[in-house]
Design an enzyme around this catalytic site. Structure first.
Site, mmCIF file in Angstrom:
data_model
loop_
_atom_site.group_PDB
_atom_site.id
_atom_site.type_symbol
_atom_site.label_atom_id
_atom_site.label_comp_id
_atom_site.label_asym_id
_atom_site.label_seq_id
_atom_site.Cartn_x
_atom_site.Cartn_y
_atom_site.Cartn_z
ATOM 1 N N THR A 15 0.806 -1.036 0.028
ATOM 2 C CA THR A 15 0.042 0.089 -0.033
ATOM 3 C C THR A 15 0.872 1.160 -0.173
ATOM 4 O O THR A 15 2.022 1.142 0.485
ATOM 5 C CB THR A 15 -1.013 0.002 1.386
ATOM 6 O OG1 THR A 15 -0.182 -0.065 2.436
ATOM 7 C CG2 THR A 15 -1.894 -0.922 0.930
ATOM 8 N N SER A 16 0.167 2.295 -0.512
ATOM 9 C CA SER A 16 1.220 3.582 -0.585
ATOM 10 C C SER A 16 1.446 4.259 0.721
ATOM 11 O O SER A 16 2.349 4.969 0.868
ATOM 12 C CB SER A 16 0.752 4.310 -1.697
ATOM 13 O OG SER A 16 0.485 3.704 -2.942
#
Length: 189
Positions: A8-9
């Site tokens: 995930t960012s």
């Protein structure tokens, strides 16, 4: 062996959807990372690739989780292919251990890059349109014209310290010094 890679960012995003899909796909080991896809230096991705051996498969939820640029994605694909390691994307149903999978991988990598570039273009156009209407993004200034006038007046009187002035108008002392370089002595100049 199936090796999962999940990314995930930001920390505010949840890995659960990806983890569930990777577990359902039968991954023996899953590497989890929180980092921007635009960063080439991602320790968990590097570890997953180092862990993989010939005949293994690296499984990801989506190609966008592996990389954001086509060049980086193709480099990963080429490295894995040279080491006889497959790359499987669950969302796009791609398996690079087959000729058809390699073709689709290359086409989808190009499409992903186009999507990123179109998003950047739309964002830039939206920001320009907002600026044309007089809206400017970013954080509002903490020291507006009224507060600045009050700060200058109080500083000129000399009855309060700069820290007291800052507290009085509700800003940090560093903000006062940013607007009044040199403090009281800056007012005389």
């Amino acid at each position: 062996m199936k090796i999962g890679y999940c990314r995930t960012s930001t920390h505010s995003q949840d890995h659960a959807l990806q983890l569930d899909a990777l577990q359902k796909a039968g991954c023996d080991r899953i590497f989890v990372e929180t980092a921007s896809g635009t960063k080439a230096d991602r320790p968990q991705l590097a570890e997953a690739m180092a862990y993989a051996r010939a005949g293994d498969q690296i499984v990801c939820y989506s190609l966008s989780r592996m990389a954001r640029s086509v060049r980086h994605l193709l480099d990963i694909g080429d490295e894995l292919r040279s080491r006889q390691i497959g790359l499987v994307s669950l969302t796009e149903a791609i398996d690079t251990s087959t000729p058809g999978g390699r073709l689709v991988f290359t086409i989808l990598a190009a499409m992903s890059q186009m999507e990123v570039e179109l998003l950047r273009e739309r964002t830039r156009a939206g920001l320009e349109a907002a600026r044309a209407r007089g809206r400017v993004g970013g954080r509002p200034r903490s020291l507006d014209a009224t507060k600045l006038t009050v700060a200058r007046t109080l500083a000129a009187e000399g009855t309060m310290t700069m820290a007291e002035i800052a507290e009085h108008i509700g800003v940090a002392p560093s903000t006062i010094y940013r607007y009044l370089p040199g403090g009281r002595s800056g007012l005389a100049a």
